[in-house]
Design a protein around this motif. Structure first.
Motif, PDB file in Angstrom:
ATOM      1  N   SER B 211       3.554  18.246  26.571  1.00 29.77           N
ATOM      2  CA  SER B 211       4.146  19.363  25.823  1.00 29.77           C
ATOM      3  C   SER B 211       5.552  19.651  26.334  1.00 29.77           C
ATOM      4  CB  SER B 211       3.308  20.629  25.976  1.00 29.77           C
ATOM      5  OG  SER B 211       1.956  20.346  25.893  1.00 29.77           O
ATOM      6  N   SER B 252      -5.686  14.530  23.623  1.00 33.38           N
ATOM      7  CA  SER B 252      -6.422  15.185  24.712  1.00 33.38           C
ATOM      8  C   SER B 252      -5.753  16.447  25.213  1.00 33.38           C
ATOM      9  CB  SER B 252      -6.554  14.255  25.917  1.00 33.38           C
ATOM     10  OG  SER B 252      -7.100  13.041  25.562  1.00 33.38           O
ATOM     11  N   ILE B 253      -4.518  16.715  24.808  1.00 28.78           N
ATOM     12  CA  ILE B 253      -3.804  17.868  25.361  1.00 28.78           C
ATOM     13  C   ILE B 253      -4.428  19.163  24.865  1.00 28.78           C
ATOM     14  CG2 ILE B 253      -1.560  18.997  25.576  1.00 28.78           C
ATOM     15  CD1 ILE B 253      -0.302  16.401  24.773  1.00 28.78           C
ATOM     16  N   PRO B 254      -4.791  20.058  25.798  1.00 27.26           N
ATOM     17  CA  PRO B 254      -5.264  21.360  25.332  1.00 27.26           C
ATOM     18  C   PRO B 254      -4.082  22.188  24.843  1.00 27.26           C
ATOM     19  CG  PRO B 254      -5.539  21.143  27.725  1.00 27.26           C
ATOM     20  CD  PRO B 254      -4.786  19.956  27.260  1.00 27.26           C
ATOM     21  N   VAL B 255      -4.172  22.742  23.645  1.00 25.25           N
ATOM     22  CA  VAL B 255      -3.037  23.470  23.076  1.00 25.25           C
ATOM     23  C   VAL B 255      -3.421  24.916  22.798  1.00 25.25           C
ATOM     24  CG1 VAL B 255      -1.937  21.457  22.072  1.00 25.25           C
ATOM     25  CG2 VAL B 255      -3.650  22.711  20.771  1.00 25.25           C
ATOM     26  N   VAL B 256      -2.434  25.733  22.473  1.00 26.54           N
ATOM     27  CA  VAL B 256      -2.713  27.165  22.306  1.00 26.54           C
ATOM     28  C   VAL B 256      -2.494  27.704  20.889  1.00 26.54           C
ATOM     29  CG1 VAL B 256      -2.306  27.734  24.723  1.00 26.54           C
ATOM     30  CG2 VAL B 256      -0.409  27.808  23.130  1.00 26.54           C
ATOM     31  N   THR B 257      -1.967  26.900  19.963  1.00 27.02           N
ATOM     32  CA  THR B 257      -1.803  27.435  18.603  1.00 27.02           C
ATOM     33  C   THR B 257      -2.391  26.475  17.572  1.00 27.02           C
ATOM     34  OG1 THR B 257       0.343  26.378  18.358  1.00 27.02           O
ATOM     35  CG2 THR B 257       0.360  28.649  19.130  1.00 27.02           C
ATOM     36  N   LYS B 258      -2.622  27.020  16.386  1.00 23.54           N
ATOM     37  CA  LYS B 258      -3.166  26.189  15.315  1.00 23.54           C
ATOM     38  C   LYS B 258      -2.136  25.171  14.842  1.00 23.54           C
ATOM     39  CE  LYS B 258      -6.880  28.906  13.448  1.00 23.54           C
ATOM     40  NZ  LYS B 258      -7.202  30.063  12.651  1.00 23.54           N
ATOM     41  N   GLU B 260      -0.012  23.644  16.624  1.00 22.06           N
ATOM     42  CA  GLU B 260      -0.026  22.497  17.526  1.00 22.06           C
ATOM     43  C   GLU B 260      -1.234  21.626  17.261  1.00 22.06           C
ATOM     44  OE1 GLU B 260       1.442  23.284  21.820  1.00 22.06           O
ATOM     45  OE2 GLU B 260       0.463  25.083  21.118  1.00 22.06           O
ATOM     46  N   GLU B 261      -2.368  22.276  16.969  1.00 24.08           N
ATOM     47  CA  GLU B 261      -3.577  21.523  16.703  1.00 24.08           C
ATOM     48  C   GLU B 261      -3.390  20.616  15.496  1.00 24.08           C
ATOM     49  OE1 GLU B 261      -7.227  23.951  16.462  1.00 24.08           O
ATOM     50  OE2 GLU B 261      -7.103  23.635  18.621  1.00 24.08           O
ATOM     51  N   LYS B 264      -1.325  17.528  16.417  1.00 29.02           N
ATOM     52  CA  LYS B 264      -1.926  16.468  17.221  1.00 29.02           C
ATOM     53  C   LYS B 264      -2.482  15.365  16.331  1.00 29.02           C
ATOM     54  CE  LYS B 264      -4.954  18.639  19.994  1.00 29.02           C
ATOM     55  NZ  LYS B 264      -5.789  18.846  21.185  1.00 29.02           N
TER      56      LYS B 264
END
Lengths: 337, 330
Positions: B211, B252-258, B260-261, B264
């Protein structure tokens, strides 16, 4: 069953006595975890996440002083302050997973020997200890569980060691798992695997999970509810969806803004200043010295919890008028020592 | 734009206790860094990204291959390099707690490169030290402090001031923020980017945080087991990751917003673990974890394929239809 409280922490204050004085670390922590619920405890280095877990587990360091508070596990009080000292009982059916799997496994015993001890003493089963251990290893998706049972920790990779620690936690037949930064030492692709495993196991066996992490992304992908901690206090808690879509507390907002995004929006400001000195923490809100919205009141009085939305509680005077003082816990501002 | 650092077929092997068995930390990598770029080298632990950095700066001697700095061959160990070169290439290490000498004051730490490279003494040295501190936005009182008196983020700023005080052109940043909290990381990164603009620096940024890479770099190279599996402009790699490993890493990156999801790539099931660099799998080293691997991948190592100018992928998926271009060797 489902809505029963598995774990409750009430008004927990923990101080540490050191040479220079008394570190006032935890300043009134309240949290509840229902059966089968996964909660995240999120905050930066030194905000008291690990101290909270240690208090729950009853493994606080020797110089820790419990100045007030009570911890209830499965309806039984395991930690509270009596007239002069703290009363500790070992919590049953609680298991903990530590940050560094290399340090939390004994290097001179095989995985099997260590796990069988857990099965014998924690789960109280001695006849089928070996089978129970191998089963737990299988549950943690370790390939070739029989072989790993006879291996020493150094023969396994970092990701596998952490799976062993998860298996060991499961072998104790807990209904609450406390995980202290379980994936911080792992690579992202392995982290993804371990978190999915943990999440699946908690869902399947209806385990309550308290996940301590400094990574907001990890908490979001794993937990149902999130508590944000700052300098020994909880500043905001809500469902993971709400916290990320609608953060209220200035600290939570600053923290989220500081995170670099995968979509690429540049780097934000970050939060000025640093965590306060615990020897002499701010009188009022502990975030006030770094907060751009701080008023005089913030410096003198501790804010209570205000419900900004349904089930979304914020400890900040900015939201005092939202719904009046609709806090679910009374928050006394006097400190006993 | 001119190339400031050119790496060709760089290899760094470390001997093990067994004779003839080597840890292939870096195993034949090629890349170019252009002037005033931020070049990010990304990979998981053990992928050889730090070894690459240490070989470029001369802490390790390359086993094979060429490192060219502005058309000058510098593939030798640090004591055989000219001092002018050392002034031009500087490094900031990962953990400021261990990279600063605990018994020296901030002024001694920042002063060392100024004395060695700029021959400053007395009042001029003091001025230069304060200048360097101001550059990273630290107050000048800090010159009397010891590393233990200041916070983690400030220590890293001192380490940056030390690296920049000699006036380098090229700075290697080896995970400069991975030991720090996000709120402090943001400040350090902003300072680094501001200084890059002001001083016209070129960065080689080593990290495992994708990120972060997305937000600061122009070009990215993704490393896996000592090899670069994919490289190219940042925006292209993140928009359309080509190599299955890059896809797995991104998903695999944990993200914090939709948002960003949605950004991916489709979830690639992350399986297996990185094999040991002592016995690297034959063929494509990623085949043990690759969801798309077939027979060829297990036997033959893929050759780099240039999908677009500057966009290079090492994967048989792409060498198939480009066989006529680069497949002659296969």
């Amino acid at each position: 069953m489902k809505n029963e409280e598995a774990l409750a922490v009430q008004n927990l204050r923990v101080n540490y006595k050191i040479y220079r004085g008394i570190l006032k670390v935890l300043d009134g922590i309240n949290l509840t975890v229902k059966r089968g619920e996964k909660i995240g405890l999120v905050g930066e280095t030194g905000c008291g996440k690990t101290t909270t877990l240690k208090a729950i587990m009853g493994i606080l360091a020797g110089n820790a002083i419990l100045s007030s508070g009570r911890v209830t596990v499965n309806g039984k009080v395991v930690l509270q302050r009596s007239a002069h000292h703290m009363v500790r009982k070992s919590a049953k059916r609680v298991a903990m997973i530590f940050q560094d799997p290399t340090a939390s496994l004994n290097p001179v015993f095989t995985i099997g020997e260590q796990m069988e001890l857990v099965v014998r003493y924690a789960a109280n089963r001695s006849s089928s200890a070996r089978e129970a251990a191998v089963n737990a290893l299988r549950l943690a998706q370790l390939p070739d569980a029989e072989r790993i049972h006879t291996n020493f920790p150094f023969q396994l990779s970092g990701g596998m060691r952490q799976r062993v620690c998860i298996a060991m936690a499961l072998a104790a037949e807990p209904n609450i798992i406390l995980a202290d930064e379980p994936t911080t030492n792992l690579d992202v692709t392995i982290q993804d695997q371990v978190l999915k495993l943990l999440k699946r196991l908690c869902d399947e066996q209806e385990l309550a999970l308290v996940l301590v992490t400094h990574s907001l992304g990890v908490a979001r992908e794993t937990c149902d509810r999130i508590y944000v901690m700052y300098a020994g206090t909880i500043v905001e808690y809500a469902s993971s969806q709400n916290i990320f879509e609608n953060p209220y507390h200035p600290y939570t907002r600053g923290l989220l803004a500081a995170l670099p995004r995968l979509t690429g929006e540049g780097i934000a400001e970050g939060i000025e200043g640093r965590i306060p000195d615990y020897l002499n923490p701010p009188q009022g809100c502990r975030f006030a010295p770094r907060c751009e919205h701080a008023t005089e009141k913030c410096f003198s009085t501790k804010p209570g919890f205000y419900e900004a939305e349904d089930g979304h509680f914020v400890s900040c005077f900015l939201y005092e008028t939202e719904r009046g003082v609709a806090s679910d816990v009374s928050h006394s501002s006097d400190t006993e020592s | 734009m001119s190339v400031i650092l050119r790496i060709r077929n760089l290899k760094k092997y470390f001997p093990t206790s067994k004779k003839g068995v080597f840890v292939k930390a870096v195993d034949g990598i090629d890349f170019d860094i252009y002037k005033e770029d931020v070049f990010a080298l990304v990979g998981e632990s053990g992928s050889g990204k730090s070894t690459t950095a240490y070989t470029v700066i001369g802490m390790y001697e390359a086993t094979e291959g060429k490192i060219e700095y502005k058309d000058l061959d510098i593939s030798r160990i640090h004591w055989k390099r000219p001092i002018q070169l050392k002034k031009n290439i500087q490094i900031v290490f990962q953990d400021p707690g261990t990279s600063l000498n605990p018994s020296k004051t901030v002024s001694q730490i920042i002063g060392a490169p100024l004395i060695i490279h700029k021959h400053l003494r007395g009042e001029k040295l003091r001025e230069a030290i304060i200048n360097a501190l101001n550059m990273v936005e630290l107050p000048s009182e800090y010159i009397y402090k010891l590393p233990r008196d200041i916070g983690g983020g400030e220590k890293q700023l001192v380490a940056i001031a030390r690296a920049l005080s000699a006036g380098p052109e090229f700075v290697i940043l080896d995970e400069p923020t991975s030991a720090l909290d996000v709120s402090i990381q943001a400040k350090i990164i902003r300072t680094l980017l501001k200084l890059k603009e002001e001083l016209g620096l070129t960065y080689m940024f080593i990290t495992h945080d994708l990120s972060l890479v997305r937000n600061i770099s122009n070009r990215v190279a993704i490393m896996y087991l000592g090899k670069i599996v994919e490289q190219g402009p940042t925006s292209q790699i993140f928009a359309e990751p080509s190599h299955p490993y890059t896809q797995m890493l991104l998903s695999s990156i944990p993200v914090v917003t939709k948002a960003e999801e949605a950004f991916k790539p489709k979830q690639v099931q992350s399986t297996g673990e990185i094999p040991s660099p002592v016995d690297v799998p034959p063929g494509c080293s990623f085949h043990t974890r690759c969801p798309l691997a077939w027979d060829t991948c297990r036997k033959i190592e893929p050759q780099p394929v240039e999908l677009q100018p500057g966009r290079i992928v090492k994967c048989h998926l792409y060498s198939k239809h480009k066989a006529t271009l680069s497949g002659a060797k296969l």
